[in-house]
Structures are given as C-alpha cells and as structure tokens.
Motif scaffolding. Structure first.
Motif, PDB file in Angstrom:
ATOM      1  N   VAL A 102      36.691   8.786 -41.677  1.00 40.96           N
ATOM      2  CA  VAL A 102      35.675   7.748 -41.511  1.00 40.96           C
ATOM      3  C   VAL A 102      35.388   7.187 -42.888  1.00 40.96           C
ATOM      4  O   VAL A 102      35.255   7.948 -43.860  1.00 40.96           O
ATOM      5  CB  VAL A 102      34.384   8.304 -40.881  1.00 40.96           C
ATOM      6  N   LEU A 103      35.292   5.879 -42.968  1.00 44.29           N
ATOM      7  CA  LEU A 103      34.919   5.286 -44.243  1.00 44.29           C
ATOM      8  C   LEU A 103      33.923   4.152 -44.038  1.00 44.29           C
ATOM      9  O   LEU A 103      33.870   3.537 -42.977  1.00 44.29           O
ATOM     10  CB  LEU A 103      36.144   4.837 -45.035  1.00 44.29           C
ATOM     11  N   VAL A 104      33.125   3.954 -45.067  1.00 45.49           N
ATOM     12  CA  VAL A 104      32.161   2.853 -45.106  1.00 45.49           C
ATOM     13  C   VAL A 104      32.667   1.885 -46.164  1.00 45.49           C
ATOM     14  O   VAL A 104      33.032   2.310 -47.273  1.00 45.49           O
ATOM     15  CB  VAL A 104      30.749   3.355 -45.467  1.00 45.49           C
ATOM     16  N   ALA A 105      32.715   0.618 -45.821  1.00 44.30           N
ATOM     17  CA  ALA A 105      33.245  -0.370 -46.756  1.00 44.30           C
ATOM     18  C   ALA A 105      32.365  -1.613 -46.766  1.00 44.30           C
ATOM     19  O   ALA A 105      31.623  -1.878 -45.821  1.00 44.30           O
ATOM     20  CB  ALA A 105      34.674  -0.741 -46.362  1.00 44.30           C
ATOM     21  N   ASP A 106      32.479  -2.348 -47.848  1.00 48.89           N
ATOM     22  CA  ASP A 106      31.684  -3.562 -48.040  1.00 48.89           C
ATOM     23  C   ASP A 106      32.608  -4.788 -47.957  1.00 48.89           C
ATOM     24  O   ASP A 106      33.562  -4.895 -48.728  1.00 48.89           O
ATOM     25  CB  ASP A 106      31.006  -3.509 -49.400  1.00 48.89           C
ATOM     26  N   SER A 118      40.234  -7.634 -50.169  1.00 47.18           N
ATOM     27  CA  SER A 118      39.069  -7.565 -51.081  1.00 47.18           C
ATOM     28  C   SER A 118      37.882  -6.857 -50.452  1.00 47.18           C
ATOM     29  O   SER A 118      36.729  -7.261 -50.621  1.00 47.18           O
ATOM     30  CB  SER A 118      38.656  -8.970 -51.530  1.00 47.18           C
ATOM     31  N   ILE A 119      38.161  -5.783 -49.719  1.00 43.74           N
ATOM     32  CA  ILE A 119      37.101  -4.991 -49.096  1.00 43.74           C
ATOM     33  C   ILE A 119      36.957  -3.702 -49.882  1.00 43.74           C
ATOM     34  O   ILE A 119      37.922  -2.952 -50.053  1.00 43.74           O
ATOM     35  CB  ILE A 119      37.434  -4.717 -47.616  1.00 43.74           C
ATOM     36  N   ASN A 120      35.750  -3.462 -50.373  1.00 44.86           N
ATOM     37  CA  ASN A 120      35.475  -2.327 -51.247  1.00 44.86           C
ATOM     38  C   ASN A 120      35.064  -1.096 -50.433  1.00 44.86           C
ATOM     39  O   ASN A 120      34.138  -1.174 -49.625  1.00 44.86           O
ATOM     40  CB  ASN A 120      34.355  -2.700 -52.230  1.00 44.86           C
ATOM     41  N   ILE A 121      35.723   0.019 -50.670  1.00 47.97           N
ATOM     42  CA  ILE A 121      35.365   1.270 -49.999  1.00 47.97           C
ATOM     43  C   ILE A 121      34.181   1.888 -50.737  1.00 47.97           C
ATOM     44  O   ILE A 121      34.242   2.143 -51.936  1.00 47.97           O
ATOM     45  CB  ILE A 121      36.562   2.237 -49.973  1.00 47.97           C
ATOM     46  N   LEU A 122      33.093   2.135 -49.985  1.00 48.56           N
ATOM     47  CA  LEU A 122      31.877   2.695 -50.568  1.00 48.56           C
ATOM     48  C   LEU A 122      31.807   4.204 -50.408  1.00 48.56           C
ATOM     49  O   LEU A 122      31.242   4.903 -51.248  1.00 48.56           O
ATOM     50  CB  LEU A 122      30.646   2.061 -49.911  1.00 48.56           C
ATOM     51  N   ASP A 123      32.351   4.701 -49.316  1.00 51.88           N
ATOM     52  CA  ASP A 123      32.293   6.143 -49.039  1.00 51.88           C
ATOM     53  C   ASP A 123      33.443   6.469 -48.092  1.00 51.88           C
ATOM     54  O   ASP A 123      33.813   5.652 -47.252  1.00 51.88           O
ATOM     55  CB  ASP A 123      30.957   6.501 -48.394  1.00 51.88           C
ATOM     56  N   ILE A 124      33.988   7.663 -48.239  1.00 53.37           N
ATOM     57  CA  ILE A 124      35.101   8.060 -47.388  1.00 53.37           C
ATOM     58  C   ILE A 124      35.024   9.567 -47.150  1.00 53.37           C
ATOM     59  O   ILE A 124      34.648  10.324 -48.032  1.00 53.37           O
ATOM     60  CB  ILE A 124      36.457   7.648 -48.016  1.00 53.37           C
ATOM     61  N   SER A 125      35.329   9.946 -45.931  1.00 52.62           N
ATOM     62  CA  SER A 125      35.347  11.362 -45.574  1.00 52.62           C
ATOM     63  C   SER A 125      36.521  11.599 -44.630  1.00 52.62           C
ATOM     64  O   SER A 125      36.812  10.775 -43.770  1.00 52.62           O
ATOM     65  CB  SER A 125      34.038  11.740 -44.877  1.00 52.62           C
TER      66      SER A 125
END
Length: 99
Positions: free
Chosen positions: A55-59, A37-44
């Motif tokens: 690299v990804l940013v997750a919530d 249940s971790i939401n990906i906010l941004d991915i590159s």
C-alpha cells in the motif's frame, strides 16, 4: 504505515497492490508513478507466504494526468506484472473506511 499527515490541498491517492511476489513489482508500479510526476509519500509492504501486499500514499499535485488516466496506466502495468492494482483518491478511501 506511519500516521498520515493532513494535506490541505487534498490531492493524495491510496494505491494498493496485491499478487504473487516476484522481481519487478515495486519498480513497475513506482515507475508508472514517477513517469507521471506523482510523489510517493509513504509506502508499506509485506509478503504473506508467496503473496505481496503493498500500500502506498502518493501526491498527485504536480502530475499532469487525472486519476482516471492513472488508473488506466496502472491497470495496464498490472496486467504486465501479474498483480492487482487499485488506486483511489484519499477522500474516497477515507469515506469507505469511516464505519
């Protein structure tokens, strides 16, 4: 990667993935995040010759696992798919790159 927005709840993580490019890396990593249940906010991602760098940013706000457990799960997946995966809390990442 787009400009990150302020997250007052402070539950974001930075995940980096490096290794030889092949089919299944993205689905393997995102599957671990989705299963917890971790939401990906941004991915590159980019491919440098035959190497994948992502690299990804997750919530983690809605996740029931803590960061230590998530790191263990990602390390287990990294061994299966043949890459290196690092996960850090956003605060640690920001502190390390403050210089």
């Amino acid at each position: 990667m787009s400009q990150l927005k302020e997250n007052p709840k402070g539950n974001r993580i930075i995940v980096s993935i490096m290794g030889p490019d092949r089919v299944g890396i993205i689905s393997g990593v995102t599957g671990v995040l989705s299963d917890n249940s971790i939401n990906i906010l941004d991915i590159s991602q980019t491919t440098l010759q035959e190497f994948l760098v992502m690299v990804l940013v997750a919530d983690m706000e809605k996740s029931k696992v803590d960061l230590a457990t998530l790191k263990e799960l990602l390390n287990a997946k990294a061994k299966v798919i043949g890459v290196r995966i690092d996960a850090q809390h956003e605060d640690v990442f920001n502190f390390m790159h403050r210089i």
